[in-house]
Design an enzyme around this catalytic site. Structure first.
Site, mmCIF file in Angstrom:
data_model
loop_
_atom_site.group_PDB
_atom_site.id
_atom_site.type_symbol
_atom_site.label_atom_id
_atom_site.label_comp_id
_atom_site.label_asym_id
_atom_site.label_seq_id
_atom_site.Cartn_x
_atom_site.Cartn_y
_atom_site.Cartn_z
ATOM 1 N N HIS A 106 63.037 -35.738 -3.511
ATOM 2 C CA HIS A 106 63.748 -35.367 -2.272
ATOM 3 C C HIS A 106 62.818 -34.676 -1.276
ATOM 4 C CE1 HIS A 106 67.213 -36.318 -4.703
ATOM 5 N NE2 HIS A 106 67.032 -35.267 -5.484
ATOM 6 N N SER A 115 65.546 -37.937 -9.139
ATOM 7 C CA SER A 115 65.725 -36.492 -9.074
ATOM 8 C C SER A 115 65.282 -35.863 -10.406
ATOM 9 C CB SER A 115 67.173 -36.155 -8.713
ATOM 10 O OG SER A 115 67.303 -34.825 -8.303
#
Length: 245
Positions: free
Chosen positions: A164, A129
């Site tokens: 993501h 992330s």
């Protein structure tokens, strides 16, 4: 599998904080330069959340490595000690949270400069992330609330990164629009479950813990859209773990 030569970075679409099987974390350890690597977790993007650090230690203490955590919000040691500590690591594993805040705190403490030195010295830099975003020239982030392009990063990986890609609503169209409009340079979109090892700025290995998960190269097409190309990945298994000490 031989470790590719040259500076190495790994982008992770999973790991100890999201997955139960540990496949991506074992894959990372398998690419460390030591048989019992020193692995430092850097949770800056989460504000050094104590629970996040404990989760890392609980996952990595049973593995054949020497885990540690670097806290900058409760920092100990001077600049010389910080540099020596980071340069001694075989793997620096950066956690998720706010990419923008991570970059600001790192620059205040000089961590950005030290990590450039560590990369050149053979340390494997990786993360999930925000910990994947930070290495590139720009990224796709929710650091400011809504999903937005952030044309800022360490620039250790050419182009941009979007984590993501399949795991959060709006990620794919928003990143495609940013690349198409020039708000971000061409880059790499990482679906959850994917790991990609870069050597010399190019993908050296793509793996996945889910058969359907993909890494994409996203580039402007010159006509207001993008070209999105999936790179094949190898499905991970239990034989991809760290080397025995």
């Amino acid at each position: 599998m031989p470790v590719p030569p040259g500076p190495r970075l790994a982008l992770l679409g999973g790991g100890f904080s999201t997955d139960d099987d540990g496949l991506l974390d074992d894959w990372v350890l398998g690419h460390a330069r030591a048989t019992r690597p020193r692995v430092c977790f850097v949770p800056t993007a989460s504000g050094d959340a104590p629970g996040y650090a404990e989760e890392f230690l609980a996952a990595f203490r049973p593995r054949p490595c020497a885990p540690s955590v670097l806290s900058l919000f409760r920092r100990e040691g001077d600049d010389r000690a910080l540099r020596s500590f980071l340069l001694a690591q075989d793997v620096v594993y950066v956690g998720g949270g706010s990419t923008a805040n991570l970059l600001a705190v790192w620059r205040a403490h000089g961590v950005d400069r030290i990590l450039r030195e560590a990369l050149d010295g053979g340390t494997l830099l990786c993360g999930i992330s925000a910990g994947a975003n930070c290495w590139a020239e720009g990224s796709h982030t929710d650091s400011f609330g809504p999903l937005t392009p952030l044309p800022d990063g360490l620039g250790l990986l050419p182009g941009s990164v979007c984590p993501h890609y399949d795991g959060e609503p709006g990620r794919r169209p928003s990143y495609r629009a940013a690349v198409a409009g020039g708000a971000l340079p061409a880059g790499w979109a990482v679906e959850d479950g994917v790991g990609v090892l870069f050597a010399g700025g190019r993908p050296a290995e793509v793996v996945t813990r889910r058969p359907e998960a993909r890494l994409y190269r996203v580039e402007p097409d010159g006509a207001g859209g993008v070209v999105e190309r999936a790179l094949p990945g190898r499905l991970l298994g239990r034989g991809d773990g760290p080397r025995s000490p």
